[in-house]
Motif scaffolding. Sequence first.
Motif, PDB file in Angstrom:
ATOM      1  N   LEU B 150       0.836  -1.206   0.000  1.00 49.63           N
ATOM      2  CA  LEU B 150       0.000   0.000   0.000  1.00 49.63           C
ATOM      3  C   LEU B 150       0.873   1.259   0.000  1.00 49.63           C
ATOM      4  CD1 LEU B 150      -2.958  -0.723   2.471  1.00 49.63           C
ATOM      5  CD2 LEU B 150      -3.080  -0.362   0.009  1.00 49.63           C
ATOM      6  N   HIS B 151       1.992   1.179   0.729  1.00 47.54           N
ATOM      7  CA  HIS B 151       2.923   2.312   0.744  1.00 47.54           C
ATOM      8  C   HIS B 151       3.545   2.535  -0.640  1.00 47.54           C
ATOM      9  CE1 HIS B 151       2.550   2.290   5.091  1.00 47.54           C
ATOM     10  NE2 HIS B 151       3.200   3.436   5.100  1.00 47.54           N
ATOM     11  N   VAL B 152       3.857   1.428  -1.317  1.00 49.43           N
ATOM     12  CA  VAL B 152       4.412   1.552  -2.675  1.00 49.43           C
ATOM     13  C   VAL B 152       3.368   2.209  -3.580  1.00 49.43           C
ATOM     14  CG1 VAL B 152       5.283   0.293  -4.690  1.00 49.43           C
ATOM     15  CG2 VAL B 152       5.984  -0.409  -2.403  1.00 49.43           C
ATOM     16  N   LEU B 153       2.123   1.751  -3.453  1.00 47.00           N
ATOM     17  CA  LEU B 153       1.038   2.315  -4.257  1.00 47.00           C
ATOM     18  C   LEU B 153       0.886   3.813  -3.984  1.00 47.00           C
ATOM     19  CD1 LEU B 153      -1.270   1.554  -6.246  1.00 47.00           C
ATOM     20  CD2 LEU B 153      -2.742   1.265  -4.249  1.00 47.00           C
ATOM     21  N   ALA B 154       0.912   4.178  -2.692  1.00 52.57           N
ATOM     22  CA  ALA B 154       0.816   5.600  -2.322  1.00 52.57           C
ATOM     23  C   ALA B 154       1.981   6.373  -2.926  1.00 52.57           C
ATOM     24  CB  ALA B 154       0.809   5.749  -0.806  1.00 52.57           C
ATOM     25  N   GLY B 155       3.167   5.771  -2.892  1.00 52.41           N
ATOM     26  CA  GLY B 155       4.353   6.415  -3.463  1.00 52.41           C
ATOM     27  C   GLY B 155       4.214   6.617  -4.959  1.00 52.41           C
ATOM     28  N   VAL B 156       3.682   5.603  -5.637  1.00 51.73           N
ATOM     29  CA  VAL B 156       3.487   5.702  -7.095  1.00 51.73           C
ATOM     30  C   VAL B 156       2.529   6.844  -7.416  1.00 51.73           C
ATOM     31  CG1 VAL B 156       2.399   4.524  -9.060  1.00 51.73           C
ATOM     32  CG2 VAL B 156       4.074   3.310  -7.667  1.00 51.73           C
ATOM     33  N   ILE B 157       1.437   6.937  -6.655  1.00 56.79           N
ATOM     34  CA  ILE B 157       0.462   8.021  -6.881  1.00 56.79           C
ATOM     35  C   ILE B 157       1.111   9.383  -6.614  1.00 56.79           C
ATOM     36  CG2 ILE B 157      -1.726   9.031  -6.069  1.00 56.79           C
ATOM     37  CD1 ILE B 157      -2.607   6.063  -5.471  1.00 56.79           C
ATOM     38  N   LEU B 158       1.832   9.456  -5.484  1.00 59.85           N
ATOM     39  CA  LEU B 158       2.508  10.700  -5.112  1.00 59.85           C
ATOM     40  C   LEU B 158       3.499  11.140  -6.191  1.00 59.85           C
ATOM     41  CD1 LEU B 158       2.810  12.641  -2.639  1.00 59.85           C
ATOM     42  CD2 LEU B 158       4.742  11.246  -1.931  1.00 59.85           C
ATOM     43  N   LEU B 159       4.275  10.182  -6.682  1.00 59.37           N
ATOM     44  CA  LEU B 159       5.284  10.524  -7.689  1.00 59.37           C
ATOM     45  C   LEU B 159       4.659  10.881  -9.028  1.00 59.37           C
ATOM     46  CD1 LEU B 159       8.103   7.974  -6.830  1.00 59.37           C
ATOM     47  CD2 LEU B 159       8.110  10.430  -6.470  1.00 59.37           C
ATOM     48  N   THR B 160       3.481  10.304  -9.307  1.00 56.85           N
ATOM     49  CA  THR B 160       2.770  10.686 -10.530  1.00 56.85           C
ATOM     50  C   THR B 160       2.339  12.149 -10.425  1.00 56.85           C
ATOM     51  OG1 THR B 160       1.967   8.422 -10.656  1.00 56.85           O
ATOM     52  CG2 THR B 160       0.897  10.020 -12.089  1.00 56.85           C
ATOM     53  N   ILE B 161       1.872  12.541  -9.239  1.00 59.38           N
ATOM     54  CA  ILE B 161       1.484  13.946  -9.027  1.00 59.38           C
ATOM     55  C   ILE B 161       2.714  14.855  -9.192  1.00 59.38           C
ATOM     56  CG2 ILE B 161       0.553  15.608  -7.339  1.00 59.38           C
ATOM     57  CD1 ILE B 161      -1.063  13.206  -6.157  1.00 59.38           C
ATOM     58  N   MET B 162       3.842  14.405  -8.641  1.00 58.46           N
ATOM     59  CA  MET B 162       5.082  15.191  -8.766  1.00 58.46           C
ATOM     60  C   MET B 162       5.487  15.339 -10.232  1.00 58.46           C
ATOM     61  SD  MET B 162       5.735  16.145  -5.829  1.00 58.46           S
ATOM     62  CE  MET B 162       4.180  15.856  -5.047  1.00 58.46           C
ATOM     63  N   PHE B 163       5.283  14.258 -10.993  1.00 63.52           N
ATOM     64  CA  PHE B 163       5.598  14.280 -12.424  1.00 63.52           C
ATOM     65  C   PHE B 163       4.777  15.363 -13.127  1.00 63.52           C
ATOM     66  CE2 PHE B 163       5.065  12.938 -16.815  1.00 63.52           C
ATOM     67  CZ  PHE B 163       6.351  12.568 -17.181  1.00 63.52           C
ATOM     68  N   ILE B 164       3.470  15.368 -12.834  1.00 60.62           N
ATOM     69  CA  ILE B 164       2.579  16.370 -13.442  1.00 60.62           C
ATOM     70  C   ILE B 164       3.002  17.777 -13.027  1.00 60.62           C
ATOM     71  CG2 ILE B 164       0.180  17.206 -13.539  1.00 60.62           C
ATOM     72  CD1 ILE B 164      -0.622  14.182 -13.070  1.00 60.62           C
ATOM     73  N   MET B 165       3.368  17.930 -11.745  1.00 56.26           N
ATOM     74  CA  MET B 165       3.792  19.250 -11.261  1.00 56.26           C
ATOM     75  C   MET B 165       5.095  19.696 -11.933  1.00 56.26           C
ATOM     76  SD  MET B 165       2.878  19.130  -7.235  1.00 56.26           S
ATOM     77  CE  MET B 165       2.659  20.842  -6.873  1.00 56.26           C
ATOM     78  N   THR B 166       5.954  18.731 -12.224  1.00 53.03           N
ATOM     79  CA  THR B 166       7.206  19.086 -12.916  1.00 53.03           C
ATOM     80  C   THR B 166       6.903  19.514 -14.353  1.00 53.03           C
ATOM     81  OG1 THR B 166       8.241  17.360 -11.591  1.00 53.03           O
ATOM     82  CG2 THR B 166       9.576  18.321 -13.335  1.00 53.03           C
ATOM     83  N   VAL B 167       5.954  18.789 -14.990  1.00 52.47           N
ATOM     84  CA  VAL B 167       5.550  19.163 -16.359  1.00 52.47           C
ATOM     85  C   VAL B 167       4.997  20.580 -16.361  1.00 52.47           C
ATOM     86  CG1 VAL B 167       3.917  18.648 -18.213  1.00 52.47           C
ATOM     87  CG2 VAL B 167       5.154  16.785 -17.107  1.00 52.47           C
ATOM     88  N   ASN B 168       4.181  20.907 -15.339  1.00 52.87           N
ATOM     89  CA  ASN B 168       3.573  22.240 -15.250  1.00 52.87           C
ATOM     90  C   ASN B 168       4.514  23.300 -14.698  1.00 52.87           C
ATOM     91  OD1 ASN B 168       1.223  21.137 -16.190  1.00 52.87           O
ATOM     92  ND2 ASN B 168       0.342  20.820 -14.166  1.00 52.87           N
TER      93      ASN B 168
END
Lengths: 95, 204
Positions: B150-168
């Motif tokens: 579950l922590h890995v899943l949370a990390g994946v979601i968190l890092l996806t958000i970070m990816f979008i924020m980096t794109v923006n």
Amino acid sequence: MNKNNDHTIGFKTYIAIWFCLVVLTAITVTVSGLNMGRYGALASVLIASVKAALVLLFFMHLKYERPFLKLMLLVTICTIAVIIGLTFFDIGVRY
Amino acid sequence: MSNMSITEHRPDYEGSRLGMWIFLFTEMLLFAGLFLLYSVFRTRYSPEFHTSSVELSRTAGTVNTIILLTSSLTMALSISVIKSGRRGMSLLFQSLTVSLGILFLVNKYFEWGAKLWHGIYPNSPELLQRGKGKTMFYGLYYLMTGLHGLHVLAGVILLTIMFIMTVNNRINREQYVRLENSGLYWHLVDVVWVYLFPVFYLIN
């Protein structure tokens, strides 16, 4: 100039740390096949702790953080050690 | 920066990181409690824990260890390059980290799937037949690797958000503390696995 974590670790260091981690993984798998009994469990926990220390110090930049943060981590680790120690003391006395 | 007025907003990066670390300490205590539970039952049911551990796939465990360690490397590199303004490179490393995280979960899915197929899951009739020791081992196995998953899943979601924020461009060479904190979380998840791996897969 910035108030961020100014200490930048180079690519080479990161890759060297990763390499050490992979080697340690290979060692721990090999050691577990040696049938060392009690010492085997001890060895695997020790190797895991070395790996954890490498991740904490370099990947998590703990090496370059303020002493205060290091102290906080130490307090956390000591708390865990005390809880585990006292529990095992209790089990040893009771059973 | 010489004429700084008192009203100027200065983000407190150090405070932000400290807050993240405090959260990580609570995570350490959470997992430490489970490791304590595990070690107490391991001393109690030592032979059963050994025979159960042999049933787990060492190869799958080792592969997942390498996957997580490598994802930690790419995470660290993504922060390292954003500091020098190489956004494209950072995005590449971030996406590699997310992909490796997903790969870890896929591997875990097949591992759990195989066990469930054999009727081994908490409170299953098959498992209850095998006695208390094995029931404890698999109970802890599902609880601890599940919580970690579950922590890995949370990390994946968190890092996806970070990816979008980096794109923006909300994460860039001046402001990357969010990425740094997400990295800290990701590395801690890696540290937890570093202990989970020998504890469940490598008992002899």
